[in-house]
Design an enzyme around this catalytic site. Structure first.
Site, PDB file in Angstrom:
ATOM      1  N   ARG A 125       0.838  -1.203   0.000  1.00 57.21           N
ATOM      2  CA  ARG A 125       0.000   0.000   0.000  1.00 57.21           C
ATOM      3  C   ARG A 125       0.878   1.260   0.000  1.00 57.21           C
ATOM      4  NH1 ARG A 125      -4.455   0.314   4.580  1.00 57.21           N
ATOM      5  NH2 ARG A 125      -2.629   0.716   5.866  1.00 57.21           N
ATOM      6  N   LYS A 135      -2.637   6.422   1.657  1.00 51.73           N
ATOM      7  CA  LYS A 135      -2.491   7.032   2.986  1.00 51.73           C
ATOM      8  C   LYS A 135      -1.644   8.306   2.918  1.00 51.73           C
ATOM      9  CE  LYS A 135      -2.309   4.758   7.092  1.00 51.73           C
ATOM     10  NZ  LYS A 135      -3.561   4.956   7.812  1.00 51.73           N
ATOM     11  N   GLU A 142     -16.234   6.207   5.094  1.00 53.73           N
ATOM     12  CA  GLU A 142     -15.357   5.734   6.172  1.00 53.73           C
ATOM     13  C   GLU A 142     -15.784   6.331   7.502  1.00 53.73           C
ATOM     14  OE1 GLU A 142     -11.398   4.870   5.533  1.00 53.73           O
ATOM     15  OE2 GLU A 142     -11.323   5.673   3.503  1.00 53.73           O
TER      16      GLU A 142
HETATM   17  N1  PLP Z   1      -9.289   4.298   6.525  1.00 53.05           N
HETATM   18  C1  PLP Z   1      -8.403   5.267   6.814  1.00 53.05           C
HETATM   19  C2  PLP Z   1      -8.648   6.635   6.296  1.00 53.05           C
HETATM   20  C3  PLP Z   1      -7.267   4.974   7.576  1.00 53.05           C
HETATM   21  O1  PLP Z   1      -6.384   5.930   7.868  1.00 53.05           O
HETATM   22  C4  PLP Z   1      -7.084   3.656   8.045  1.00 53.05           C
HETATM   23  C5  PLP Z   1      -5.909   3.321   8.843  1.00 53.05           C
HETATM   24  O2  PLP Z   1      -4.930   2.866   8.405  1.00 53.05           O
HETATM   25  C6  PLP Z   1      -8.024   2.666   7.694  1.00 53.05           C
HETATM   26  C7  PLP Z   1      -9.111   3.031   6.942  1.00 53.05           C
HETATM   27  C8  PLP Z   1      -7.844   1.244   8.096  1.00 53.05           C
HETATM   28  O3  PLP Z   1      -6.789   0.650   7.385  1.00 53.05           O
HETATM   29  P1  PLP Z   1      -5.921  -0.527   8.022  1.00 53.05           P
HETATM   30  O4  PLP Z   1      -6.884  -1.584   8.394  1.00 53.05           O
HETATM   31  O5  PLP Z   1      -5.002  -0.935   6.955  1.00 53.05           O
HETATM   32  O6  PLP Z   1      -5.251   0.054   9.196  1.00 53.05           O
HETATM   33  C1  COI Z   2      -4.206   3.160  11.627  1.00 51.10           C
HETATM   34  O1  COI Z   2      -5.218   2.534  11.930  1.00 51.10           O
HETATM   35  O2  COI Z   2      -3.085   2.653  11.616  1.00 51.10           O
HETATM   36  C2  COI Z   2      -4.297   4.551  11.233  1.00 51.10           C
HETATM   37  O3  COI Z   2      -3.492   4.959  10.469  1.00 51.10           O
HETATM   38  C3  COI Z   2      -5.388   5.340  11.803  1.00 51.10           C
HETATM   39  C4  COI Z   2      -5.025   6.609  12.510  1.00 51.10           C
HETATM   40  C5  COI Z   2      -4.257   6.445  13.773  1.00 51.10           C
HETATM   41  C6  COI Z   2      -4.539   7.686  11.633  1.00 51.10           C
END
Ligand code: PLP
Ligand code: COI
Length: 341
Positions: free
Chosen positions: A88, A190, A226
């Site tokens: 990612r 991200k 989200e």
């Molecule tokens: N959506 C956003 C905007 C995020 O910043 C995150 C965090 O990483 C997620 C969703 C969830 O992603 P992940 O499960 O990879 O942490």
């Molecule tokens: C995560 O879940 O790792 C995120 O990036 C969410 C937040 C702390 C920005």
């Protein structure tokens, strides 16, 4: 400046929150379009030296990742699907015109940071060591164009639950005036620039007693996107629904794992546009992310409507127990998701 092994107040593992604590060591690599990436090095946790004209400070050319190192019941330290974070980040680097960090360099760096901060990995079941890889344009730039030089840094922080109370259902409010991402923008990666604009609506909702906001799509203001920085799920008549990835939603690794896990448990999972009216008509709702893990949603306020989902739903709880069991090493990992440090 911090030094490895420096005296620090002992951590009370029973009262960890999701907040910053300085740890011992971090990883730093320098890169440029011309020379590619240096091998990188582990150093004591310390401030970075940046020009005020650094591209990341002025134009937001940067991204971050979030992942967790956990202690298993038999004392090993593991990561959860780190290759997915690496991929990612590479996708994000392409979108933001930054040199990609290879999967092997990324994984080596996060493993090293977990290993050299292992005294900060909470005991099994008490929390995690959150790893934060960041990649950004570090050299000075006046015109709006990609930097010449880049930094890839990984630091670590011991954390507890993202939302107070862990599995206590949270109350959310649908944002009526703000959107997180628009088609063609950067919502699917991200990018650091995706986060500051959410602080004002999120802060307002929190001051009014909500835990976070729900964003709807920017075009029709009708479909759930989200929950702050986590993905959205809801359950109706035993079927699990989550918004499909349209480019404006971050492809969460927790989201993907829940979809795969739910299917392996015999549940039907539907990825499609989820209208807010449909979401409000569901039996259960939860949000999911590395920080949030699986957080049950107790209520959603949308305009004049306040929908109460009650306590933690059966499907939410079953998914939470299986996912956290695999992540923490208490359940067998038949997916081979966990990687030992
Ligand atoms: N959506 C956003 C905007 C995020 O910043 C995150 C965090 O990483 C997620 C969703 C969830 O992603 P992940 O499960 O990879 O942490
Ligand atoms: C995560 O879940 O790792 C995120 O990036 C969410 C937040 C702390 C920005």
């Amino acid at each position: 400046m911090a030094a490895a092994g420096r005296e620090r107040p002992p951590i009370d593992w029973d009262s960890l929150t999701f907040s910053f604590t300085e740890t011992d060591r971090m990883f730093v690599a320098n890169g440029s379009w011309e020379d590619g990436w240096s091998e990188g090095r582990m150093v004591d946790f310390q401030p970075l030296n940046l020009s005020p004209a650094a591209c990341v400070l002025n134009y937001g050319q940067g991204l971050f990742e979030g992942m967790k190192a956990r202690r298993t019941p038999d004392g090993k330290i593991t990561l959860f699907r780190p290759e997915m974070n690496a991929r990612r980040a590479a996708e994000g680097a392409r979108r933001l015109v930054m040199p990609e960090v290879s999967e092997s360099m990324f994984i080596k760096a996060v493993k090293k940071v977990a290993e050299e901060n292992k005294r900060w990995v909470p005991p099994h079941g008490k929390g995690e060591l959150y790893l934060r890889p960041i990649l950004f344009g570090s050299s000075a730039r006046l015109g709006v164009s990609p930097a010449e030089e880049y930094m890839f840094v990984v630091f670590a922080v011991p954390v507890g639950p993202y939302f107070k109370g862990g599995m206590t259902p949270i109350s959310l409010r649908v944002s009526q005036n703000h959107h997180r991402a628009a088609p063609g923008g950067s919502g699917g990666v991200k990018a650091i620039g995706n986060y500051a604009p959410g602080m004002m609506p999120s802060k307002r909702a929190k001051s009014e007693g909500y835990s976070e906001i729900i964003y709807l799509d920017a075009v029709e203001h009708n479909y759930v996107e989200e929950v702050g920085a986590a993905n959205f799920f809801c359950v109706k008549d035993g079927i699990v629904y989550t918004p499909e990835l349209t480019g404006t939603i971050l492809p969460g690794i927790t989201r993907l794992s829940i979809i795969e896990l739910a299917r392996s448990m015999g549940l039907t999972v539907v990825e499609e546009k989820v209208s807010i009216d449909f979401a409000l008509s569901c039996d259960e709702a939860f949000c999911a992310g590395t920080a949030a893990v699986i957080s049950p949603i107790g209520s959603i306020q949308h305009g004049e409507i306040e929908e109460d989902f009650g306590g933690v739903g059966d499907t939410t709880l079953a998914l939470y127990e299986r996912l956290t069991g695999i992540m923490g090493g208490a359940l067998e990992d038949s997916f081979n998701w966990t990687v030992e440090v």
